[in-house]
Design an enzyme around this catalytic site. Structure first.
Site, mmCIF file in Angstrom:
data_model
loop_
_atom_site.group_PDB
_atom_site.id
_atom_site.type_symbol
_atom_site.label_atom_id
_atom_site.label_comp_id
_atom_site.label_asym_id
_atom_site.label_seq_id
_atom_site.Cartn_x
_atom_site.Cartn_y
_atom_site.Cartn_z
ATOM 1 C CG ASN B 171 -2.191 -0.891 0.820
ATOM 2 O OD1 ASN B 171 -2.646 -0.876 -0.314
ATOM 3 N ND2 ASN B 171 -2.673 -1.648 1.787
ATOM 4 C CD GLN B 178 -4.063 6.691 -4.381
ATOM 5 O OE1 GLN B 178 -4.394 6.989 -3.237
ATOM 6 N NE2 GLN B 178 -4.744 5.821 -5.124
ATOM 7 C CG ASP B 225 -9.205 3.700 16.276
ATOM 8 O OD1 ASP B 225 -9.500 2.505 16.181
ATOM 9 O OD2 ASP B 225 -8.482 4.283 15.443
ATOM 10 C CG HIS B 253 -6.352 2.897 12.702
ATOM 11 N ND1 HIS B 253 -7.436 2.882 13.539
ATOM 12 C CD2 HIS B 253 -6.655 2.054 11.682
ATOM 13 C CE1 HIS B 253 -8.366 2.077 13.045
ATOM 14 N NE2 HIS B 253 -7.916 1.557 11.924
#
Lengths: 415, 415
Positions: B171, B178, B225, B253
């Site tokens: 990723n 991007q 969260d 996270h």
């Protein structure tokens, strides 16, 4: 006057369920092929932190303003895709209003019970300040308890090789049971919106099995068709959505539906004066609307749950907010006493308007020309035939089903 | 002054894409394993009826009030489940405000292009008056064009047998591409919220590859969260959601995240004075929050797309509306200059507040006791290691990945 803060208040369902009222429980359960047997039906489970009553001396000033009474909204098919969008829209306050507390009462099947718990937990995690209670259950008599609104999304999808006539039968039985449950348990002025297909006839069955609830409170969803019709008029004219008004859907939520371009207006002017293309209106407009779901499912690979949920939200909003002067919205309602010569006793989509009190009236100023009249006759005939196919579910004598072996008119992309 | 009504106005992407600016196009495309080859990248397609400019003499008075300038919101992973909820929330006006017109610019892959078309058609059918344009495309350089916001939902899910370190790598490459596309095409003050996992390090990679956009504009989503932590405090205390405030999520996270009960308040009182159960706080609270997604996926059978979308909407709303006095919201942001001794150069979740102008500051009044400090150190160490694993993607010298063969800290129920 000061009230104590009451939290964890779950009013539950106070009425007795089994054996009470008009229909003996055994008879009810006997036809309930899809309802859980009484032995496994559990009391509904509640989620979230409840605050069905309010402390007027609370330290948080936002809680001391005058609250409306919490409304109870029952939703069937609550673990499905449409509900997964709709429930969050309802909880957000976008539909019933930003000052309207809401309790959600979710009906699922035994099979979907865990998924329902997941939905309830996601609603908890979303911290919606207007969402005062979430309860889930598998018994419609419990879940519909005191419901002010019943959004009947759930229906069995069509199995392989099934005709629309089979679907009418199979889902008709579900709506007979759920109609009886509404009759027993829901608020005496419960508003009912049926989304599960075939929605007009399902709404008819629920209505006929709920004699204690006013007949005019039952709706079949044709708002998605109206929205799609408005979208097509906007795309064709190049005018923005908000300038399109008075777009009626007449009749059945099937491919016999009649999206009405005769009365439609664009920027206040007849649509036919803006889009000067009668060939397009006559030949392309109706299929574009009726077949949109099919076009979508081909692209998207699944049915259009989000825009369906938006249209349910729109349908509710149209009943709880006043209709702008001169405009209308479409909804399938009982045809009794209509001004357009449609035979009585059908759930038929008409242009309607509302004062915003949850009630509505059928608009009486729509022009019906010969083209429109013929189209209306065709969809009316279909609804009459659907009614005859389910005569045994609505206590009607005689009636034989003539819809076997005929062309399938189910809206593509739906069941 | 009167303007003519301009419809069908698609401003398109005026900046030149290929070869322009800091990164030569070839180099950019060379690393773009997930980006489409330039040969098949199409110009973005536009949907709906556009009204990016307005006629001040329009017949419809609702259109003559003073409109805000349309904001452009780019969304990646736009055909996925989270986006399928989020896009409709954005279009409804619930997030950016009921007077804020919006254009949605949707990024998908070649494989999901048809699904993207389906999403765009469903948005059309929903007739949102604030939604002024929907465009879809597969080239991030085009889709990010002039974007005021970039909501980066898309990420590749983890394949069988993949470690978190592999996911970071796979990723990371997407977010490098991007980030460069944002740098070239987006508004110079674009706000970026990364949802695709591992979101903190993905946000770091995007930020480091977009030097023309302020570093503090990059966010990693820890709001889900926070919402889950507030929900657990509400359920445990029996107090309503709205009474819970100052709940910070610190750090990554991942399961090393630190939901902060030390500073949390319930009805304005320290949470630890309301819930007098330190064992619960120390042993149960954090796992309940960090493992909630896993509990949900077990029930629901799919990941919690709806509540994730709600939390993205909440995260945006926290930046575009003023934070109530004394409260905070959690978001993963660049740690440079923080007051809590967290090392610089990490995307780290802190309690923040905003004036509602899209900007924010880290709250400086949170108490950090020894327990909290140790927990913060652990999540900080993890983020530093993640950073070292992707050093080649952010132009950092050295750095070797020490996260192979270690315990998986990905939040259960997510990828």
């Amino acid at each position: 006057m000061a009230f104590n803060m009451k939290q964890h208040v779950n009013t539950g369902v106070s009425r007795k369920v089994a054996g009470a009222g008009r229909f003996p429980a055994v008879a009810v359960r006997a036809v309930a092929a899809q309802a859980p047997p009484a032995a496994v039906a559990e009391t509904k489970q509640a989620y979230g932190v409840f605050r069905l009553s309010y402390d007027t001396q609370n330290e948080d000033p936002s809680l001391t303003r005058s609250w409306k009474k919490t409304i109870k909204v029952a939703v069937t098919g609550a673990s499905g895709n449409i509900s997964n969008h709709l429930l969050f829209m309802l909880a957000s306050g976008e539909v019933y209003g930003k000052d309207q507390p809401i309790a959600l009462q979710l009906l699922g099947s035994e099979r979907s019970k865990e998924a329902l718990e997941g939905v309830a937990m996601e609603l908890e995690d979303s911290l919606y300040p207007l969402l005062r209670e979430v309860s889930i259950g598998t018994d419609p008599y419990e879940v519909f308890g005191d419901a002010d609104w019943a959004l009947m999304i759930g229906a069995k999808p069509r199995g392989p090789g099934m005709e629309r006539a089979d679907l009418l039968q199979q889902n008709g039985e579900i709506f007979q049971v759920q109609g009886r449950a509404l009759n027993e348990s829901a608020s005496r002025n419960c508003k009912v919106i049926v989304v599960g297909n075939p929605c007009n006839t399902n709404a008819l069955i629920a209505m006929e099995n709920a004699p204690n609830i006013p007949r005019k409170n039952f709706h079949a969803l044709t708002r998605l068709d109206e929205n799609r019709a408005k979208c097509q008029l906007a795309l064709k004219s190049g005018k923005f959505y908000t300038s399109i008004s008075r777009v009626a859907i007449w009749g059945n939520h099937s491919t016999t539906q009649v999206p009405d371009y005769i009365n439609a207006r664009i920027g206040g002017i007849p649509a036919t004066d803006v889009i000067r293309d009668m060939k397009w209106f006559r030949e392309e407009f109706t299929p574009k609307v009726a077949l949109r779901g099919g076009a979508l499912i081909k692209k998207w690979g699944r049915s259009s749950a989000a825009s369906t949920a938006v249209s349910v939200a729109d349908a509710i909003r149209s009943l709880v907010t006043p209709t702008p002067p001169g405009d209308c919205f479409s909804t399938g309602v009982i045809s009794d006493g209509n001004q357009y010569g449609v035979r009585e006793g059908l759930i038929f989509s008409f242009p309607c308007r509302s004062k915003g009190d949850g009630d509505y009236e059928i608009c009486d100023d729509f022009i019906v020309d010969e083209w429109l009249r013929n189209k209306i006759r065709a969809t009316e005939d279909e609804l009459q035939k659907e009614k005859e196919c389910v005569s045994h579910l609505i206590g009607m004598m005689g009636g034989s089903c003539s819809l076997r072996g005929v062309e399938d008119t189910t809206v593509p992309g739906e069941n």
